[in-house]
Design an enzyme around this catalytic site. Structure first.
Site, PDB file in Angstrom:
ATOM      1  N   GLU A   1     -28.715  -6.613   0.060  1.00  0.00           N
ATOM      2  CA  GLU A   1     -28.478  -6.459  -1.375  1.00  0.00           C
ATOM      3  C   GLU A   1     -29.252  -7.472  -2.213  1.00  0.00           C
ATOM      4  OE1 GLU A   1     -24.459  -5.061  -2.300  1.00  0.00           O
ATOM      5  OE2 GLU A   1     -24.628  -6.065  -4.217  1.00  0.00           O
TER       6      GLU A   1
ATOM      7  N   HIS B   1      -9.339   3.135  -3.295  1.00  0.00           N
ATOM      8  CA  HIS B   1     -10.667   2.649  -3.687  1.00  0.00           C
ATOM      9  C   HIS B   1     -11.474   3.749  -4.398  1.00  0.00           C
ATOM     10  CE1 HIS B   1     -14.334   0.271  -3.369  1.00  0.00           C
ATOM     11  NE2 HIS B   1     -14.939   1.307  -2.818  1.00  0.00           N
TER      12      HIS B   1
HETATM   13  P1  NAD Z   1      -7.801   3.233   4.872  1.00  0.00           P
HETATM   14  O1  NAD Z   1      -8.594   2.635   5.947  1.00  0.00           O
HETATM   15  O2  NAD Z   1      -6.623   2.485   4.364  1.00  0.00           O
HETATM   16  O3  NAD Z   1      -7.316   4.689   5.330  1.00  0.00           O
HETATM   17  C1  NAD Z   1      -6.537   5.463   4.452  1.00  0.00           C
HETATM   18  C2  NAD Z   1      -5.279   6.006   5.133  1.00  0.00           C
HETATM   19  O4  NAD Z   1      -5.645   7.104   5.979  1.00  0.00           O
HETATM   20  C3  NAD Z   1      -4.568   5.013   6.030  1.00  0.00           C
HETATM   21  O5  NAD Z   1      -3.187   5.131   5.837  1.00  0.00           O
HETATM   22  C4  NAD Z   1      -4.951   5.481   7.446  1.00  0.00           C
HETATM   23  O6  NAD Z   1      -3.964   5.149   8.407  1.00  0.00           O
HETATM   24  C5  NAD Z   1      -5.047   6.962   7.261  1.00  0.00           C
HETATM   25  N1  NAD Z   1      -5.934   7.673   8.188  1.00  0.00           N
HETATM   26  C6  NAD Z   1      -7.145   7.285   8.605  1.00  0.00           C
HETATM   27  N2  NAD Z   1      -7.735   8.263   9.295  1.00  0.00           N
HETATM   28  C7  NAD Z   1      -6.869   9.298   9.346  1.00  0.00           C
HETATM   29  C8  NAD Z   1      -6.925  10.598   9.891  1.00  0.00           C
HETATM   30  N3  NAD Z   1      -8.022  11.080  10.470  1.00  0.00           N
HETATM   31  N4  NAD Z   1      -5.831  11.386   9.770  1.00  0.00           N
HETATM   32  C9  NAD Z   1      -4.718  10.931   9.104  1.00  0.00           C
HETATM   33  N5  NAD Z   1      -4.628   9.738   8.530  1.00  0.00           N
HETATM   34  C10 NAD Z   1      -5.698   8.919   8.644  1.00  0.00           C
HETATM   35  O7  NAD Z   1      -8.706   3.554   3.587  1.00  0.00           O
HETATM   36  P2  NAD Z   1     -10.248   3.966   3.400  1.00  0.00           P
HETATM   37  O8  NAD Z   1     -10.300   4.659   2.113  1.00  0.00           O
HETATM   38  O9  NAD Z   1     -10.795   4.636   4.620  1.00  0.00           O
HETATM   39  O10 NAD Z   1     -10.992   2.564   3.291  1.00  0.00           O
HETATM   40  C11 NAD Z   1     -10.769   1.692   2.202  1.00  0.00           C
HETATM   41  C12 NAD Z   1     -11.324   0.335   2.557  1.00  0.00           C
HETATM   42  O11 NAD Z   1     -12.720   0.435   2.765  1.00  0.00           O
HETATM   43  C13 NAD Z   1     -11.106  -0.716   1.474  1.00  0.00           C
HETATM   44  O12 NAD Z   1     -10.625  -1.897   2.077  1.00  0.00           O
HETATM   45  C14 NAD Z   1     -12.513  -0.944   0.931  1.00  0.00           C
HETATM   46  O13 NAD Z   1     -12.691  -2.254   0.451  1.00  0.00           O
HETATM   47  C15 NAD Z   1     -13.343  -0.672   2.148  1.00  0.00           C
HETATM   48  N6  NAD Z   1     -14.736  -0.301   1.857  1.00  0.00           N
HETATM   49  C16 NAD Z   1     -15.719  -0.965   2.511  1.00  0.00           C
HETATM   50  C17 NAD Z   1     -17.040  -0.652   2.294  1.00  0.00           C
HETATM   51  C18 NAD Z   1     -18.135  -1.329   3.074  1.00  0.00           C
HETATM   52  O14 NAD Z   1     -19.303  -1.112   2.785  1.00  0.00           O
HETATM   53  N7  NAD Z   1     -17.810  -2.116   4.069  1.00  0.00           N
HETATM   54  C19 NAD Z   1     -17.383   0.402   1.423  1.00  0.00           C
HETATM   55  C20 NAD Z   1     -16.352   1.072   0.759  1.00  0.00           C
HETATM   56  C21 NAD Z   1     -15.030   0.722   0.994  1.00  0.00           C
HETATM   57  N1  GLY Z   2     -20.425   0.076  -0.410  1.00  0.00           N
HETATM   58  C1  GLY Z   2     -21.514  -0.662  -0.963  1.00  0.00           C
HETATM   59  C2  GLY Z   2     -22.501  -1.103   0.047  1.00  0.00           C
HETATM   60  O1  GLY Z   2     -22.374  -0.799   1.211  1.00  0.00           O
HETATM   61  O2  GLY Z   2     -23.421  -1.792  -0.283  1.00  0.00           O
END
Ligand code: NAD
Ligand code: GLY
Length: 361
Positions: free
Chosen positions: A236, A263
């Site tokens: 980045e 998110h």
């Molecule tokens: P999450 O990981 O909390 O998952 C959402 C819900 O779905 C949870 O309750 C989980 O148990 C459930 N779940 C997962 N897979 C399932 C399936 N196949 N069937 C049924 N239930 C299922 O949420 P998310 O939206 O996946 O991730 C959000 C996180 O990602 C935040 O912490 C955010 O900061 C992070 N994030 C990171 C980046 C990165 O580049 N590293 C980018 C965007 C978001």
């Molecule tokens: N989600 C933003 C990045 O991966 O840079």
């Protein structure tokens, strides 16, 4: 199956889209790493898919241990990273051992961070099970945990060795989680690819009906765009910041909601405000914010601050944006659309216009 490569020299890796969880064993065997594997997973996903992944690895002769993290964003922290370190140390994991992150973005970020830091870095594989994790968090190597003073404040860049996506797992994902992932999918259309934006507009029923070809297309195209951006700017320094479209206001909303809002939902609202701000700055014509808002709304995602549980003050949102880690030199950088498919990263935006937009909601 479709393979998308993330081109990062010796840290390059493949994203396998449309593989089966039952192929995790052979796929990981092919990496030629050590014999010990720790699967980091939460109880929800373990119940649904844990056994298939464990069995597939054991058949290949791996020694497999599961590390269970409670389900929720509030467990993406240093205490649970420490719990992972303790389990790895207790079971004699060394630098050739492997972590497999099986779950959504929370598990992927936490397990990836543990892999980045345990013994100065061990290999890991992402097996994302939410749409958001497939199209965004499992690709690109951003790993991290939350600090009481801010989300994702402790982290490291650490690329996975492989990303394995079985799209069938999306069938058990709650609808609201699927839609949250769609916000990030829509983001790619706005920042990079107007034809993809049009595809999302024309294929709503197929996508929301989880049609296999449509799902494959949206995941593949999102991963292609993310791979291209990350391949050009891994850490980045510049271009990668376009992936933060919608995230500046989005992060302030997440904080105002005490991280109880999904998110993608917060990013959806953030994309609407960023698009209006772009129009206010004379960067694009009025059709851009209109089309962005209409597409987001058509996917059942929120488009304004009225979706929040309480109305935050404009100053509160502005203050959070200011301390956002992406703020540089006193002024926050915004990613603003010039047209559908093209954005600019700029500090040239008008405080007054943003305050008016946020206040009018
Ligand atoms: P999450 O990981 O909390 O998952 C959402 C819900 O779905 C949870 O309750 C989980 O148990 C459930 N779940 C997962 N897979 C399932 C399936 N196949 N069937 C049924 N239930 C299922 O949420 P998310 O939206 O996946 O991730 C959000 C996180 O990602 C935040 O912490 C955010 O900061 C992070 N994030 C990171 C980046 C990165 O580049 N590293 C980018 C965007 C978001
Ligand atoms: N989600 C933003 C990045 O991966 O840079």
């Amino acid at each position: 199956m479709h393979t998308v490569n993330v081109p990062l020299g010796e840290r390059s890796y493949d994203i396998e889209i449309g593989t089966s969880l039952d192929q995790a064993g052979p796929q990981i065997k092919g990496l030629g790493l050590g014999q010990k594997i720790a699967i980091v997973v939460n109880p929800t996903v373990k119940e649904l898919y844990g056994k298939r992944v464990v069995d597939s690895l054991k058949v290949q002769g791996f020694m497999v241990m599961s590390i269970i993290i409670p389900d929720g964003e509030q467990y993406k922290n240093l205490d649970w990273a420490n719990a992972i370190y303790t389990a790895l140390l207790t079971n004699g994991f060394d630098r050739r051992s492997l972590i497999v992150a099986l779950g959504g973005g929370v598990i992927g970020d936490l397990a990836g961070f543990a892999a980045a830091t345990y013994m100065r870095g061990i290999p890991f594989v992402q097996v994302p099970t939410t749409l958001l994790a497939m199209v965004d968090s499992s690709v690109g190597g951003k790993t991290g945990v939350n600090h009481p003073m801010g989300k994702n404040m402790i982290g490291a860049f650490h690329q996975p060795r492989k990303v394995l996506m079985d799209l069938e797992v999306l069938r058990t994902l709650p609808k609201a989680e699927f839609l949250s992932g769609m916000a990030e999918v829509i983001k790619y259309g706005v920042i990079w690819d107007s034809a993809f934006f049009d595809y999302l507009d024309s294929n709503r029923e197929r996508i929301l009906g989880l049609d296999a070809d449509a799902l494959t297309h949206i995941v593949k195209r999102s991963c292609e765009i993310k791979a291209e951006v990350v391949g050009r700017d891994e850490r980045e320094g510049g271009l990668r910041a376009i992936l933060n479209f919608g995230h500046t206001v989005g992060h302030a909303i997440e904080k105002a909601e005490n991280y109880t809002m999904r998110h993608g939902e917060a990013v959806a609202i953030g994309m609407v405000y960023a698009s209006r701000l772009a129009h206010g700055a004379g960067l694009c014509d009025a059709t851009v914010p209109e089309r962005v808002e209409r597409l987001i709304e058509s996917y059942g995602l929120p488009t304004g601050l009225r979706a929040l549980s309480r109305k935050p003050t404009v100053q509160e949102l502005m203050d959070t944006m200011q301390i956002d880690k992406k703020a540089e030199g006193g002024k926050v950088k915004f990613v603003l659309p010039k047209s559908i498919g093209e954005v600019v990263i700029t500090k040239e935006w008008d405080d007054g216009v943003l305050k008016t937009l946020l206040g009018a909601a």
